[in-house]
Design an enzyme around this catalytic site. Structure first.
Site, mmCIF file in Angstrom:
data_model
loop_
_atom_site.group_PDB
_atom_site.id
_atom_site.type_symbol
_atom_site.label_atom_id
_atom_site.label_comp_id
_atom_site.label_asym_id
_atom_site.label_seq_id
_atom_site.Cartn_x
_atom_site.Cartn_y
_atom_site.Cartn_z
ATOM 1 N NE ARG A 170 -2.486 4.662 -7.111
ATOM 2 C CZ ARG A 170 -1.509 3.336 -7.145
ATOM 3 N NH1 ARG A 170 -0.726 4.061 -8.275
ATOM 4 N NH2 ARG A 170 -1.602 3.008 -7.102
ATOM 5 N N GLY A 171 -1.008 5.829 -4.609
ATOM 6 C CA GLY A 171 0.316 4.936 -4.259
ATOM 7 C C GLY A 171 1.289 5.326 -3.056
ATOM 8 N NE ARG A 194 -6.164 9.420 -0.900
ATOM 9 C CZ ARG A 194 -5.503 7.604 -1.584
ATOM 10 N NH1 ARG A 194 -5.065 7.971 -2.454
ATOM 11 N NH2 ARG A 194 -5.879 7.009 -1.276
ATOM 12 C CD GLN A 247 -6.480 2.037 -7.129
ATOM 13 O OE1 GLN A 247 -7.454 1.287 -7.516
ATOM 14 N NE2 GLN A 247 -6.514 2.987 -5.943
ATOM 15 C CG ASP A 262 -1.949 2.753 1.202
ATOM 16 O OD1 ASP A 262 -1.793 1.654 0.851
ATOM 17 O OD2 ASP A 262 -1.514 3.977 0.390
ATOM 18 C CG ASN A 284 -2.252 -2.318 0.375
ATOM 19 O OD1 ASN A 284 -1.916 -1.312 0.071
ATOM 20 N ND2 ASN A 284 -2.927 -4.028 -0.916
ATOM 21 C CE LYS A 285 -6.949 1.452 -3.382
ATOM 22 N NZ LYS A 285 -7.375 2.754 -2.585
#
Ligand code: MRU
Length: 372
Positions: free
Chosen positions: A53-54, A94, A207, A248, A258-259
């Protein structure tokens, strides 16, 4: 990066040339497990289930996935049709990190003139390796540019420790080498600058608590895990000098996906005059988009990731249900921070403000969208 004295990356090609190996990030920090990716299905599974991920790492994994697609295409009745279909499947794994589509398109473009399917596979492998090396290099350059921000704060504070807050994991596990948001931290640490990192735990998948804390700890960087809601309080009390996060997907106009929770950190940072920087390689810019809130697709994941918390009970891994069994949950994985809340971007080409004009100055060759 070195972990317990060993040089490690989160992904590497196996010497058999038909397998790609990755660190299973679902199992960290309590177990270190390496998984084999041998097929496009394995690659999609690894991205969907967040074995990897990332944004930059998703891109590199996808690039190797295209190589595996090209390899399998060699024995298909219609290799071209098969190859294109597999590329489309990888791209759909994704939705939010633009590095995924960027990497698939880049490898597919690099092999489009190859007529012989075997030659196409070799070319795809070479391009995937090039992307991995370029992303590693981008991270190092982001570190070199970003460390100047930390040095400036240190001077202002007369050498007292610099407190940096980060969200999620934009470290080497999310990239190839030294991370994006963490690259300036590693560089500052190497230069002997006294830093301390506030690590947002980053619910629901933690995370920050699982991966960023593990990474920083392995390197000996002072850090403290905090709840996602603690950042505003720390900023009000002068305990955060700088926020650095990853992304992202960032529009050519400077809006940052982003997250989930990043937006709230940016709001708190603005209210408290704390500089809020976003570190990213050029592969994370989406040059076609002009408005992040309305145009960036936000992934919705399984609500059970919110309802169930995973962790260690002595040496046993456990999954624990938190809310009432019949309470519904919703799981938005990302949010968008508007450009006006971003102090600046740290890229491989330098630091710029979050405006179309400044981004364009650093990347003049990219078509910048017209703002409606
Ligand atoms: O859902 P994840 O773990 O893939 O989300 C990762 C992030 O939000 C990172 O901050 C982002 O990808 C930047 S990685 C350098």
């Amino acid at each position: 990066m070195k972990v317990d004295g060993k040089d490690l990356r989160p992904i590497w090609p196996h010497e058999d040339q038909v397998t790609v190996q990755v660190i299973d990030q679902r199992r960290l920090p309590h177990e270190f497990v390496v998984l084999d990716i041998n097929s496009v299905d394995d690659c999609i599974h690894a991205i969907e289930e967040m074995v990897v991920r990332g944004a930059p790492l998703i891109g590199v994994t996808a690039a190797y996935g295209v190589y595996l697609a090209a390899l399998t295409a060699v024995s298909q009745s219609d290799p071209d049709v098969f190859f294109k279909k597999e590329c489309r499947r990888i791209k759909a794994a994704r939705p939010t990190a633009v590095n995924l589509a960027w990497a698939v398109d880049r490898v597919a473009r690099a092999v489009e003139t190859a007529v012989d399917p075997k030659y196409r596979a070799r070319q795809a492998n070479a391009e995937a390796e090039r992307i991995a090396e370029e992303e590693a290099d981008n991270c190092r350059k982001i570190g070199e540019h970003g460390v100047t921000l930390i040095e400036t704060v240190r001077e202002k504070k007369g050498g007292a420790p610099v407190n940096i807050l980060t969200h999620c994991n934009a470290g080497w596990l999310a990239c190839i080498e030294c991370g994006t948001a963490t690259a300036p931290m590693y560089m500052a640490f190497e230069k002997g600058i006294d830093i301390h990192v506030w690590v947002d735990e980053t619910r629901p998948l933690n995370q920050g608590a699982r991966l960023t804390a593990w990474e920083l700890g392995k390197c000996g960087i002072a850090h403290t895990v905090i709840t996602d809601n603690a950042g505003g309080h720390l900023m009000q009390h002068g305990m955060v000098d700088l926020v650095i996060v990853g992304t992202d997907r960032t529009t050519g106009t400077g809006d940052v996906a982003n997250k989930i929770g990043t937006y709230l950190k940016a709001l708190a940072a603005r209210d408290n005059d704390v500089p809020f920087y976003v570190a990213l390689p050029s592969s994370t810019f989406d040059w076609d988009l002009t408005d992040g809130v309305s145009q960036i697709p936000i992934e919705k994941r399984d609500p059970d990731e919110v309802r169930i918390v995973e962790g260690r009970d002595n040496s046993v891994s456990r999954r624990v249900l938190v809310p009432p069994a019949d309470s519904p949950a919703v799981n938005y994985a990302f949010d968008v921070t508007p450009a006006r809340l971003v102090t600046g971007f740290i890229t491989e080409r330098g630091i710029c403000r979050a405006t179309t004009e400044d981004i364009r100055r650093l990347f003049p060759e990219k078509a910048t969208p017209d703002i409606a």
